[in-house]
Design a protein around this motif. Structure first.
Motif, PDB file in Angstrom:
ATOM      1  N   VAL A  30      83.322  13.609  51.049  1.00  0.00           N
ATOM      2  CA  VAL A  30      84.528  14.376  50.786  1.00  0.00           C
ATOM      3  C   VAL A  30      84.384  15.718  51.513  1.00  0.00           C
ATOM      4  N   GLU A  31      85.367  16.049  52.336  1.00  0.00           N
ATOM      5  CA  GLU A  31      85.382  17.342  53.014  1.00  0.00           C
ATOM      6  C   GLU A  31      86.257  18.290  52.206  1.00  0.00           C
ATOM      7  N   ILE A  32      85.708  19.463  51.870  1.00  0.00           N
ATOM      8  CA  ILE A  32      86.365  20.375  50.938  1.00  0.00           C
ATOM      9  C   ILE A  32      86.582  21.737  51.588  1.00  0.00           C
ATOM     10  N   GLU A  33      87.819  22.224  51.501  1.00  0.00           N
ATOM     11  CA  GLU A  33      88.102  23.617  51.853  1.00  0.00           C
ATOM     12  C   GLU A  33      87.733  24.465  50.648  1.00  0.00           C
ATOM     13  N   ILE A  34      86.813  25.412  50.815  1.00  0.00           N
ATOM     14  CA  ILE A  34      86.341  26.219  49.695  1.00  0.00           C
ATOM     15  C   ILE A  34      87.326  27.356  49.438  1.00  0.00           C
ATOM     16  N   LEU A  35      87.844  27.408  48.218  1.00  0.00           N
ATOM     17  CA  LEU A  35      88.806  28.435  47.826  1.00  0.00           C
ATOM     18  C   LEU A  35      88.129  29.610  47.133  1.00  0.00           C
ATOM     19  N   PHE A  36      87.173  29.295  46.245  1.00  0.00           N
ATOM     20  CA  PHE A  36      86.462  30.324  45.492  1.00  0.00           C
ATOM     21  C   PHE A  36      85.003  29.912  45.341  1.00  0.00           C
ATOM     22  N   CYS A  37      84.122  30.912  45.325  1.00  0.00           N
ATOM     23  CA  CYS A  37      82.704  30.635  45.091  1.00  0.00           C
ATOM     24  C   CYS A  37      82.137  31.720  44.199  1.00  0.00           C
ATOM     25  N   GLY A  38      81.547  31.316  43.085  1.00  0.00           N
ATOM     26  CA  GLY A  38      80.907  32.262  42.186  1.00  0.00           C
ATOM     27  C   GLY A  38      79.598  32.772  42.760  1.00  0.00           C
ATOM     28  N   VAL A  39      79.193  33.944  42.271  1.00  0.00           N
ATOM     29  CA  VAL A  39      77.934  34.565  42.688  1.00  0.00           C
ATOM     30  C   VAL A  39      76.954  34.474  41.521  1.00  0.00           C
ATOM     31  N   CYS A  40      75.844  33.776  41.747  1.00  0.00           N
ATOM     32  CA  CYS A  40      74.826  33.543  40.719  1.00  0.00           C
ATOM     33  C   CYS A  40      73.592  34.383  41.042  1.00  0.00           C
ATOM     34  N   HIS A  41      72.842  34.764  40.014  1.00  0.00           N
ATOM     35  CA  HIS A  41      71.625  35.539  40.256  1.00  0.00           C
ATOM     36  C   HIS A  41      70.630  34.740  41.107  1.00  0.00           C
ATOM     37  N   SER A  42      70.710  33.414  41.025  1.00  0.00           N
ATOM     38  CA  SER A  42      69.850  32.583  41.877  1.00  0.00           C
ATOM     39  C   SER A  42      70.126  32.815  43.362  1.00  0.00           C
ATOM     40  N   ASP A  43      71.368  33.169  43.687  1.00  0.00           N
ATOM     41  CA  ASP A  43      71.705  33.478  45.081  1.00  0.00           C
ATOM     42  C   ASP A  43      70.859  34.645  45.584  1.00  0.00           C
ATOM     43  N   ILE A  44      70.732  35.678  44.740  1.00  0.00           N
ATOM     44  CA  ILE A  44      69.959  36.857  45.120  1.00  0.00           C
ATOM     45  C   ILE A  44      68.479  36.500  45.265  1.00  0.00           C
ATOM     46  N   HIS A  45      67.946  35.787  44.262  1.00  0.00           N
ATOM     47  CA  HIS A  45      66.537  35.383  44.339  1.00  0.00           C
ATOM     48  C   HIS A  45      66.252  34.619  45.630  1.00  0.00           C
ATOM     49  N   THR A  46      67.200  33.757  46.006  1.00  0.00           N
ATOM     50  CA  THR A  46      66.968  32.904  47.168  1.00  0.00           C
ATOM     51  C   THR A  46      67.052  33.685  48.467  1.00  0.00           C
ATOM     52  N   VAL A  47      68.134  34.406  48.698  1.00  0.00           N
ATOM     53  CA  VAL A  47      68.277  35.073  49.996  1.00  0.00           C
ATOM     54  C   VAL A  47      67.193  36.122  50.204  1.00  0.00           C
ATOM     55  N   ARG A  48      66.661  36.680  49.119  1.00  0.00           N
ATOM     56  CA  ARG A  48      65.596  37.685  49.234  1.00  0.00           C
ATOM     57  C   ARG A  48      64.197  37.080  49.104  1.00  0.00           C
ATOM     58  N   ASN A  49      64.140  35.756  49.058  1.00  0.00           N
ATOM     59  CA  ASN A  49      62.875  35.011  49.008  1.00  0.00           C
ATOM     60  C   ASN A  49      62.002  35.435  47.829  1.00  0.00           C
ATOM     61  N   GLU A  50      62.622  35.743  46.705  1.00  0.00           N
ATOM     62  CA  GLU A  50      61.860  36.183  45.538  1.00  0.00           C
ATOM     63  C   GLU A  50      61.148  35.030  44.849  1.00  0.00           C
ATOM     64  N   TRP A  51      61.564  33.795  45.145  1.00  0.00           N
ATOM     65  CA  TRP A  51      60.856  32.625  44.623  1.00  0.00           C
ATOM     66  C   TRP A  51      59.910  32.021  45.667  1.00  0.00           C
ATOM     67  N   HIS A  52      59.806  32.673  46.814  1.00  0.00           N
ATOM     68  CA  HIS A  52      58.852  32.317  47.866  1.00  0.00           C
ATOM     69  C   HIS A  52      59.035  30.884  48.385  1.00  0.00           C
ATOM     70  N   ASN A  53      60.284  30.447  48.457  1.00  0.00           N
ATOM     71  CA  ASN A  53      60.531  29.093  48.972  1.00  0.00           C
ATOM     72  C   ASN A  53      61.776  29.013  49.855  1.00  0.00           C
ATOM     73  N   THR A  54      62.255  30.168  50.333  1.00  0.00           N
ATOM     74  CA  THR A  54      63.524  30.186  51.047  1.00  0.00           C
ATOM     75  C   THR A  54      63.367  29.723  52.490  1.00  0.00           C
ATOM     76  N   MET A  55      64.298  28.834  52.879  1.00  0.00           N
ATOM     77  CA  MET A  55      64.402  28.406  54.273  1.00  0.00           C
ATOM     78  C   MET A  55      65.540  29.186  54.921  1.00  0.00           C
ATOM     79  N   TYR A  56      65.262  29.741  56.084  1.00  0.00           N
ATOM     80  CA  TYR A  56      66.283  30.541  56.772  1.00  0.00           C
ATOM     81  C   TYR A  56      66.793  29.797  58.000  1.00  0.00           C
ATOM     82  N   PRO A  57      68.064  30.029  58.383  1.00  0.00           N
ATOM     83  CA  PRO A  57      69.025  30.921  57.734  1.00  0.00           C
ATOM     84  C   PRO A  57      69.429  30.405  56.352  1.00  0.00           C
TER      85      PRO A  57
END
Length: 354
Positions: A33-60
């Motif tokens: 299913v191809e979906i046009e994204i209308l809204f996306c919530g911001v979760c604290h897990s997003d912050i942990h991930t982009v800042r590699n605070e759980w030491h498992n982030t793949m970039y980009p």
């Protein structure tokens, strides 16, 4: 596999802010299913991930697992959805489908490991991670796509895909309902959903907060009683009174003080994720045959059940809408606790950027 580039917001390093970049999305297969994204919530897990605070982030890294959107197209073998449907995508976009837990509808506990909506190896894009909902579009197997009740506000529904199911799943598992006295510790992104859902399940809800300024707010959300958790006298009044406690606090706190509030055979489930270990005294558990446990999100079927329940009871998150280019500021505000109670990105603001 052929891909299409789409606009997204993410980062290529832990120290770098989120910014606009292009990411590949697979061309939809027969079951996609191809979906046009209308809204996306911001979760604290997003912050942990982009800042590699759980030491498992793949970039980009492109975060976002509270996705609500509209179906743009479906593969030839898709039977559950059609073009134009309003749908959601939560924290899971695939799993092995064969282990005992997947067979039981507990994909979140998939033995080889579920495929997260972001920051998991993408089987379709060799060598790349999955990319989340801070983007124009997403392509997901129909078995991991959810139907959104028509009566719910779309933006305020987005956080249900993580915060909603993270609280609904343990409340259901521990049989919260009429005749049960239930505590909710922490009135934030998770806690405010727990209060609403436990109330709708018919339980007597007691909210615990460290701030007297949140008393009226907790009552508005559906708490029947509110307790100042740093007041020993107020806490003592509830000793041995609660059947179940959902602890949504992600900071260090005295878990033994809350275990003391459980009845015999009572359970406390932790959904907050403090960075440091929480010491638990043996005699906080032994005398009352009490249980201390944790809980993740739910599986796909349970997440759909949660959405339907929220549709029936008209439950959504309390949100603050932001533009895509405000997400870095939103992260800093989240860390300070300056949000009631969930940020949601209007993804139309990403399309408008050059």
């Amino acid at each position: 596999m052929s891909t299409t580039e789409v606009k997204a917001y993410g980062t290529e390093a832990a120290e770098a802010p989120l910014n606009q970049l292009n990411i590949p999305r697979r061309t939809p297969t027969a079951h996609d299913v191809e979906i046009e994204i209308l809204f996306c919530g911001v979760c604290h897990s997003d912050i942990h991930t982009v800042r590699n605070e759980w030491h498992n982030t793949m970039y980009p890294s492109v975060p976002g697992h509270e996705i609500v959107g509209r179906v743009l197209s479906v593969g030839g073998h898709v039977s559950k959805f059609k073009q134009g449907d309003l749908v959601g995508v939560g924290c899971i976009v695939d799993s092995c489908r064969e282990c005992q837990y997947c067979q039981e509808g507990l994909e979140q506990y998939c033995e080889p490991g579920m495929t997260g909506t972001y920051n998991s190896p993408d089987a379709h894009l060799e060598g790349k991670p999955t990319f989340g909902g801070y983007s124009e579009r997403v392509v997901v197997d129909e078995n991991y796509v959810l139907r959104i009740p028509e009566n719910l506000d779309l933006a305020a529904t987005a956080p249900l895909l993580c915060a909603g199911i993270t609280t609904y799943s343990p409340l259901k598992h521990w049989n919260v309902g009429p005749g049960k006295k239930v505590g909710v510790v922490g009135i934030g992104g998770l806690g405010h959903m727990a209060i609403k859902i436990a109330n709708a399940m018919g339980a007597e809800v007691v909210a615990f907060t460290t701030s007297e300024s949140k008393f009226a707010e907790a009552k508005r959300l559906g708490a029947h009683e509110v307790v100042l958790s740093k007041d020993p006298e107020q806490m003592a009044a509830y000793q041995g009174k609660l059947h179940f406690i959902l602890d949504a606090v992600s900071a260090q706190h005295d878990i033994n003080a809350f275990l003391a509030l459980l009845r015999v055979d009572g359970s406390l489930a932790l959904v907050g994720a403090p960075e440091e270990a929480l010491p638990v005294a043996a005699f906080s558990l032994i005398p009352g045959r009490k249980s201390f446990s944790g809980s993740m999100i739910g599986g796909i079927a349970e997440t759909q059940e949660m959405l339907d329940f929220c549709g029936e009871h008209n439950i959504t998150a309390d949100i603050e809408m932001i533009d895509m280019n405000e997400v870095n500021e939103a992260y800093e505000r989240m860390i300070k606790g300056d949000v009631k109670y969930r940020f949601v990105i209007d993804m139309a603001t990403l399309k408008g950027q050059n």
